[in-house]
Design a protein around this motif. Sequence first.
Motif, mmCIF file in Angstrom:
data_model
loop_
_atom_site.group_PDB
_atom_site.id
_atom_site.type_symbol
_atom_site.label_atom_id
_atom_site.label_comp_id
_atom_site.label_asym_id
_atom_site.label_seq_id
_atom_site.Cartn_x
_atom_site.Cartn_y
_atom_site.Cartn_z
ATOM 1 N N GLN A 88 13.757 61.022 4.721
ATOM 2 C CA GLN A 88 15.301 60.990 4.297
ATOM 3 C C GLN A 88 15.840 59.755 5.051
ATOM 4 O OE1 GLN A 88 17.040 63.060 2.372
ATOM 5 N NE2 GLN A 88 15.601 63.944 1.645
ATOM 6 N N LYS A 89 15.545 59.546 6.324
ATOM 7 C CA LYS A 89 16.290 58.653 7.142
ATOM 8 C C LYS A 89 15.508 57.297 7.489
ATOM 9 C CE LYS A 89 18.006 62.464 10.111
ATOM 10 N NZ LYS A 89 18.258 62.875 11.347
ATOM 11 N N ALA A 90 14.677 56.965 6.832
ATOM 12 C CA ALA A 90 13.846 55.643 6.782
ATOM 13 C C ALA A 90 14.785 54.578 6.004
ATOM 14 C CB ALA A 90 12.655 55.657 6.117
ATOM 15 N N THR A 91 15.030 53.563 6.799
ATOM 16 C CA THR A 91 15.800 52.425 6.271
ATOM 17 C C THR A 91 15.014 51.276 6.376
ATOM 18 O OG1 THR A 91 16.771 51.647 8.262
ATOM 19 C CG2 THR A 91 18.068 53.578 7.089
ATOM 20 N N THR A 92 15.229 50.079 5.717
ATOM 21 C CA THR A 92 14.442 48.799 5.884
ATOM 22 C C THR A 92 14.681 48.387 7.030
ATOM 23 O OG1 THR A 92 14.906 48.540 3.417
ATOM 24 C CG2 THR A 92 14.233 46.416 4.908
ATOM 25 N N GLY A 93 15.478 48.084 7.857
ATOM 26 C CA GLY A 93 15.878 47.784 9.104
ATOM 27 C C GLY A 93 14.945 48.600 10.288
ATOM 28 N N LYS A 94 14.944 49.868 10.057
ATOM 29 C CA LYS A 94 14.394 50.978 11.165
ATOM 30 C C LYS A 94 12.979 50.632 10.800
ATOM 31 C CE LYS A 94 18.020 54.350 11.539
ATOM 32 N NZ LYS A 94 18.510 55.612 11.011
ATOM 33 N N LEU A 95 12.445 50.636 9.700
ATOM 34 C CA LEU A 95 10.942 50.356 9.676
ATOM 35 C C LEU A 95 10.393 49.192 10.133
ATOM 36 C CD1 LEU A 95 8.430 51.032 7.706
ATOM 37 C CD2 LEU A 95 9.218 49.934 5.937
ATOM 38 N N LEU A 96 10.939 47.936 9.826
ATOM 39 C CA LEU A 96 10.769 46.559 10.316
ATOM 40 C C LEU A 96 10.765 46.681 11.614
ATOM 41 C CD1 LEU A 96 12.103 44.170 7.639
ATOM 42 C CD2 LEU A 96 9.781 45.291 7.715
ATOM 43 N N GLU A 134 15.595 50.082 -1.632
ATOM 44 C CA GLU A 134 15.771 50.729 -3.130
ATOM 45 C C GLU A 134 16.286 51.954 -3.130
ATOM 46 O OE1 GLU A 134 12.245 50.475 -5.128
ATOM 47 O OE2 GLU A 134 12.450 48.345 -5.777
ATOM 48 N N LYS A 135 15.974 52.705 -2.075
ATOM 49 C CA LYS A 135 16.392 54.169 -1.839
ATOM 50 C C LYS A 135 18.130 54.097 -1.711
ATOM 51 C CE LYS A 135 15.483 56.284 1.914
ATOM 52 N NZ LYS A 135 14.722 56.969 3.015
ATOM 53 N N GLU A 136 18.140 53.150 -0.751
ATOM 54 C CA GLU A 136 19.703 53.070 -0.297
ATOM 55 C C GLU A 136 20.677 52.245 -1.190
ATOM 56 O OE1 GLU A 136 20.638 53.466 4.201
ATOM 57 O OE2 GLU A 136 19.723 51.583 3.735
ATOM 58 N N HIS A 137 19.888 51.123 -1.786
ATOM 59 C CA HIS A 137 20.543 50.320 -2.714
ATOM 60 C C HIS A 137 20.534 50.531 -3.996
ATOM 61 C CE1 HIS A 137 21.314 46.140 -4.811
ATOM 62 N NE2 HIS A 137 21.939 45.798 -3.660
ATOM 63 N N GLY A 138 19.563 51.067 -4.487
ATOM 64 C CA GLY A 138 19.169 51.214 -5.664
ATOM 65 C C GLY A 138 18.185 50.029 -6.245
ATOM 66 N N GLU A 139 18.188 49.826 -7.543
ATOM 67 C CA GLU A 139 17.252 48.850 -8.134
ATOM 68 C C GLU A 139 17.869 47.399 -7.387
ATOM 69 O OE1 GLU A 139 15.431 46.985 -12.067
ATOM 70 O OE2 GLU A 139 16.728 48.710 -12.332
ATOM 71 N N LEU A 140 16.874 46.608 -6.948
ATOM 72 C CA LEU A 140 17.294 45.480 -6.178
ATOM 73 C C LEU A 140 17.054 44.175 -7.210
ATOM 74 C CD1 LEU A 140 15.131 45.745 -2.822
ATOM 75 C CD2 LEU A 140 17.460 46.493 -3.244
ATOM 76 N N LEU A 214 20.599 43.418 8.417
ATOM 77 C CA LEU A 214 20.062 43.399 7.047
ATOM 78 C C LEU A 214 20.389 44.867 6.506
ATOM 79 C CD1 LEU A 214 18.261 42.550 4.754
ATOM 80 C CD2 LEU A 214 16.310 43.300 6.154
ATOM 81 N N ASP A 215 20.161 45.896 7.470
ATOM 82 C CA ASP A 215 20.539 47.191 6.997
ATOM 83 C C ASP A 215 21.849 47.417 6.545
ATOM 84 O OD1 ASP A 215 18.276 48.805 6.842
ATOM 85 O OD2 ASP A 215 18.445 49.649 8.918
ATOM 86 N N ARG A 216 22.689 46.708 7.223
ATOM 87 C CA ARG A 216 24.221 47.050 6.932
ATOM 88 C C ARG A 216 24.478 46.282 5.615
ATOM 89 N NH1 ARG A 216 28.522 45.219 11.591
ATOM 90 N NH2 ARG A 216 27.616 47.141 12.702
ATOM 91 N N ARG A 217 23.974 45.163 5.375
ATOM 92 C CA ARG A 217 24.244 44.392 4.207
ATOM 93 C C ARG A 217 23.699 45.212 2.953
ATOM 94 N NH1 ARG A 217 22.275 39.918 7.100
ATOM 95 N NH2 ARG A 217 20.458 39.957 5.894
ATOM 96 N N LEU A 218 22.428 45.837 3.043
ATOM 97 C CA LEU A 218 22.083 46.554 1.975
ATOM 98 C C LEU A 218 22.862 47.842 1.806
ATOM 99 C CD1 LEU A 218 18.171 46.606 2.940
ATOM 100 C CD2 LEU A 218 19.344 45.185 0.925
#
Length: 223
Positions: A88-96, A134-140, A214-218
């Motif tokens: 649920q809480k995974a984001t691109t920024g946190k993962l990286l 994709e989970k936050e943004h939808g299709e990229l 990056l997370d904020r932009r997404l």
Amino acid sequence: MNYWPLLGILLVVAGFALRLNPMLVVTVAALATGLLAGLDPLEVVATFGKAFNDNRIIAIVWIVLPVIGMLERFGLQQRAATLIRSMQKATTGKLLLLYLGYRQITAAIGLHSTAGQAQTVRPLVAPMALAAAEKEHGELDEKTAEEVKAMSAATDNVGLFFGEDIFFAIGSIVLIQATLATYGINLAPLQLAVWAIPTAILAFLIHGARLMLLDRRLRRSGK
């Protein structure tokens, strides 16, 4: 005196004269030489392996890459992406950011080959980062997807570059030590490694801030 093994030389000459693949020619000639010398096939292969290992011709990465290729073929990237989508809480920024910390710590203790562009970024980290986006943004769109991939690769580079200098038995530390010694400054490798820690911390903070941006932009583009 057994002269039959010398036929391997003739095979090499004939193969090169016929412009055949050099690697294939040498391999066949070596196998033929071993068999003509009275070795059984298993002994010949074992001798090959020992010679390659003793001379460091085959690096471990060339053994790992086929394994990674097979894992990708059987759905490694898809499984990694599915795992991230289930969090649920995974984001691109946190993962990286988590990967950056792992990369710096392992590089700092000399484990440089436990991760890398081929070993982890392409088959695991980049697909997981894309799935989180994709989970936050939808299709990229293509531009956004390429940005996420580039940031995944950059995270590995930053973590390795600024983490490995903390490990005192690394070529860069030896080079710095030798350069300083020419100017009469004699320092132990450990002393140099210790002073690489502040730089590594700053690199983590600066690149970590880039990942949060990056997370904020997404997040904004996904609304």
